[in-house]
Structures are given as C-alpha cells and as structure tokens.
Design an enzyme around this catalytic site. Structure first.
Site, mmCIF file in Angstrom:
data_model
loop_
_atom_site.group_PDB
_atom_site.id
_atom_site.type_symbol
_atom_site.label_atom_id
_atom_site.label_comp_id
_atom_site.label_asym_id
_atom_site.label_seq_id
_atom_site.Cartn_x
_atom_site.Cartn_y
_atom_site.Cartn_z
ATOM 1 N N SER A 147 59.396 55.294 37.427
ATOM 2 C CA SER A 147 59.748 55.013 38.816
ATOM 3 C C SER A 147 59.774 56.320 39.589
ATOM 4 O O SER A 147 60.087 57.372 39.022
ATOM 5 C CB SER A 147 61.138 54.366 38.882
ATOM 6 O OG SER A 147 61.599 54.327 40.228
ATOM 7 N N TYR A 160 70.113 54.148 36.544
ATOM 8 C CA TYR A 160 68.690 53.822 36.682
ATOM 9 C C TYR A 160 67.855 55.091 36.805
ATOM 10 O O TYR A 160 66.835 55.252 36.118
ATOM 11 C CB TYR A 160 68.476 52.918 37.906
ATOM 12 C CG TYR A 160 67.037 52.479 38.071
ATOM 13 C CD1 TYR A 160 66.509 51.457 37.297
ATOM 14 C CD2 TYR A 160 66.203 53.101 38.995
ATOM 15 C CE1 TYR A 160 65.181 51.062 37.433
ATOM 16 C CE2 TYR A 160 64.881 52.713 39.144
ATOM 17 C CZ TYR A 160 64.372 51.683 38.360
ATOM 18 O OH TYR A 160 63.055 51.307 38.500
HETATM 19 P P1 NAP Z 1 61.218 42.172 37.707
HETATM 20 O O1 NAP Z 1 60.354 41.354 38.579
HETATM 21 O O2 NAP Z 1 62.685 42.022 37.774
HETATM 22 O O3 NAP Z 1 60.736 42.001 36.180
HETATM 23 C C1 NAP Z 1 61.404 42.647 35.161
HETATM 24 C C2 NAP Z 1 60.755 42.253 33.846
HETATM 25 O O4 NAP Z 1 61.463 42.929 32.778
HETATM 26 C C3 NAP Z 1 60.828 40.784 33.590
HETATM 27 O O5 NAP Z 1 59.615 40.334 33.018
HETATM 28 C C4 NAP Z 1 61.962 40.655 32.572
HETATM 29 O O6 NAP Z 1 61.716 39.563 31.702
HETATM 30 C C5 NAP Z 1 61.810 41.955 31.820
HETATM 31 N N1 NAP Z 1 63.025 42.333 31.106
HETATM 32 C C6 NAP Z 1 64.222 42.718 31.624
HETATM 33 N N2 NAP Z 1 65.097 42.930 30.627
HETATM 34 C C7 NAP Z 1 64.437 42.683 29.467
HETATM 35 C C8 NAP Z 1 64.809 42.704 28.107
HETATM 36 N N3 NAP Z 1 66.047 43.045 27.712
HETATM 37 N N4 NAP Z 1 63.876 42.391 27.175
HETATM 38 C C9 NAP Z 1 62.622 42.044 27.564
HETATM 39 N N5 NAP Z 1 62.209 41.992 28.828
HETATM 40 C C10 NAP Z 1 63.119 42.298 29.779
HETATM 41 O O7 NAP Z 1 60.955 43.736 37.971
HETATM 42 P P2 NAP Z 1 59.623 44.560 38.305
HETATM 43 O O8 NAP Z 1 59.741 45.020 39.687
HETATM 44 O O9 NAP Z 1 58.438 43.808 37.886
HETATM 45 O O10 NAP Z 1 59.877 45.826 37.361
HETATM 46 C C11 NAP Z 1 59.069 46.099 36.235
HETATM 47 C C12 NAP Z 1 59.183 47.585 35.920
HETATM 48 O O11 NAP Z 1 58.780 48.338 37.068
HETATM 49 C C13 NAP Z 1 60.599 48.047 35.580
HETATM 50 O O12 NAP Z 1 60.549 48.984 34.527
HETATM 51 C C14 NAP Z 1 61.054 48.733 36.862
HETATM 52 O O13 NAP Z 1 62.001 49.738 36.627
HETATM 53 C C15 NAP Z 1 59.752 49.310 37.360
HETATM 54 N N6 NAP Z 1 59.757 49.606 38.789
HETATM 55 C C16 NAP Z 1 59.831 48.613 39.723
HETATM 56 C C17 NAP Z 1 59.838 48.947 41.075
HETATM 57 C C18 NAP Z 1 59.890 47.902 42.159
HETATM 58 O O14 NAP Z 1 60.122 48.256 43.331
HETATM 59 N N7 NAP Z 1 59.679 46.641 41.858
HETATM 60 C C19 NAP Z 1 59.766 50.285 41.468
HETATM 61 C C20 NAP Z 1 59.692 51.270 40.495
HETATM 62 C C21 NAP Z 1 59.691 50.922 39.153
HETATM 63 P P3 NAP Z 1 62.833 38.536 31.163
HETATM 64 O O15 NAP Z 1 63.966 38.522 32.145
HETATM 65 O O16 NAP Z 1 62.069 37.258 31.069
HETATM 66 O O17 NAP Z 1 63.208 39.066 29.833
#
Ligand code: NAP
Length: 256
Positions: A147, A160
C-alpha cells in the site's frame, strides 16, 4: 518468436489470496485471462467459487480453495491442495488484507496482532510454503500487495501502515535471497481503489473531496486497473525486476 505466440501466463499456476472480492478478485480474473490456471482462495467459499466460475466461464482454468491466511494449518492445506489439483504453484499473489481505523492509544493487543497476522505474517507464511517448489524448479513469481500507506504515516492507522511497511521489507529480503533461484518478488502498492476498503471514507463527501484533492489524477483507481500490472509481475516479462515496490496510485506518492 514462437514462445510469444500464446497467452503470457499459459501453463502457469497462480494462487491468489483474498480472491473473493475487490483487488484480489480482479487480479484472479486478469491472471485467468492471461492464461494461468488460477487458485482463488479466501475465507468466503461461495464468493471464491463464484470468481473461479467466472474464470472458467471465460474459457480459463480455475478452482476455489478455502483459506484463512492467519492460520498456518490452512496455508499448508490450501497450498498442498492447489499443487495437487492444479499443479505446482508458479505464481503467488499475497493479496489478503484488512484495515482498521483506531486512535493508536486505543488499539488493543489483539487488534494489533490481527492486523499484523493478516497483512504481514501471512505473506511470509504463504511465501515460505510455496517457495521450496519454485526454487526446485528454478522459476517463480511472488507479488505482494502492499500500500502507499506503507511509505507514509497516517494518523489512526499505525498497525496498518506498519504492516504494509513490513510488506516492503519482506519483499526486498525475499527478492535478494531467492534471486539466484529464478524467483522474483515484487510489491504492488495501490493507492485509493474502489473496493469495500475505503468505501466508508468515500461515502462522506468532505472526506472524499479531501482524498481526491491529494490524488493528481483526481479519481480513485478501479480494481480492474491492478490486473495488468499483476499479470506483468507474474510473467516472464518481469525477469529483470525484483525487490521493488511499485505504486499504482494515480500519482499520489509522487506528489508534493
Ligand atoms: P477487500 O475488498 O476488503 O478484500 C479483502 C480480501 O482479503 C477479501 O477477499 C477477503 O476475503 C480477504 N481476506 C481478509 N482477511 C482474510 C483472511 N484472514 N484470510 C483470507 N483472506 C482474507 O479489500 P481490497 O481493497 O480488495 O484489498 C486487497 C488488498 O489491497 C489488501 O492487502 C489491501 O491492504 C490492499 N490495498 C487496498 C487499497 C484500497 O484502497 N482498496 C489500497 C491499498 C492497498 P474473505 O473475507 O472472503 O476471507
């Protein structure tokens, strides 16, 4: 150039953690379109099955796996099942992650541990599970989803930010240790993306305007925009790139 004739990832097996929605889902779909056999893994089994089904409906090869990345026994079982079902894992996308907004003085031990376990320790555990087979075959790609907040300090997001800064460090360490074995390790670090993650913040107009004012392209990213970069980092095309964090953030970290 016969070797360039097929899809970029034809014959490769990719495991994507957190593939049930958001960025992980978009990456899984992109890898599938690029010809990889995709193991879609997360805790929500219905959702990962739906994503795997989308890949198969598009003519690709995919299967769903239940995985809680905070549980070492789940990681051992899922990586074993992927190798048995789809073949040896060539590409690991460490994407699963969670966030939490909390004044640092109010963060409990358990909350801190959960963020670090989900966002950072899980990436070490998954990499450690799949790397021996990559090293034995002399080829592998690990893409850690970091991130832009791993680079800066953000009030109320200490756990985080620390977890994502750790992802940068883990990326560099694994990259230099495994480079001579043909394993490339890079970090894809998104800025604000249109997923469930920042949805609450974006729903508030004042906060949304403050956020957009910081992004030079004046919009947040779509999860689908992460796919092509993930495909590149998973492919033979990125052979000379390792140990890097690449910011996909509309220019935010480049801005003053
Ligand atoms: P999201 O829509 O909330 O999705 C998060 C994913 O992580 C879901 O598929 C969830 O699946 C999975 N997850 C969470 N805890 C887990 C666990 N204990 N075991 C297995 N899977 C788990 O979030 P996103 O925005 O797509 O984020 C994905 C990645 O991008 C993260 O690492 C986040 O830090 C990074 N990121 C996001 C943003 C943003 O603005 N969206 C910015 C920078 C970085 P289940 O709940 O089904 O297990």
């Amino acid at each position: 150039m016969a070797e360039n004739a097929g899809p970029l990832l034809a014959g490769r097996v990719a495991l994507v953690t957190g593939a049930s929605r958001g960025i992980g889902r978009a990456i899984a779909l992109a890898l599938g379109q690029a010809g990889a056999s995709v193991a879609c893994a997360a805790r929500s089994t219905d959702q990962v099955e739906a994503v795997a089904g989308e890949i198969r409906a598009g003519g690709g090869r995919a299967a769903a796996f239940r995985l809680d990345v905070t549980r070492a026994e789940d990681i051992a079982a899922a990586t074993g099942a992927v190798a048995a079902g789809l073949g040896p894992i060539d590409v690991l996308v460490n994407n699963a992650g969670i966030t939490m907004q909390q004044k640092t003085l109010d963060v409990t031990d358990a909350e801190w541990d959960t963020i670090l376990a989900t966002n950072l320790t899980s990436m070490f555990l998954c990499a450690r599970a799949v790397a021996p087979a990559m090293i034995a075959r002399g080829w592998g790609r690990i893409v850690n989803i970091g991130s832009m907040w791993g680079k800066v300090g953000v009030p109320r997001y200490a756990a985080y930010c620390v977890s994502k800064a750790g992802v940068d460090a883990l990326t560099r360490c694994l990259a230099v240790e495994w480079a001579r074995h043909g394993v490339r390790v890079n970090c894809l670090a998104p800025g604000y993306m249109n997923t469930d993650f920042p949805r609450e913040a974006m729903a508030d107009e004042r906060t949304r305007n403050l956020i957009l004012a910081k992004v030079p392209v004046r919009r947040i990213g779509e999860p689908e925009e992460v796919g092509p970069l993930a495909v590149y980092l998973a492919s033979p095309a990125s052979d000379f790139l390792t140990g890097q964090t690449i910011y996909l953030d509309g220019g935010q970290t480049a801005s003053w």
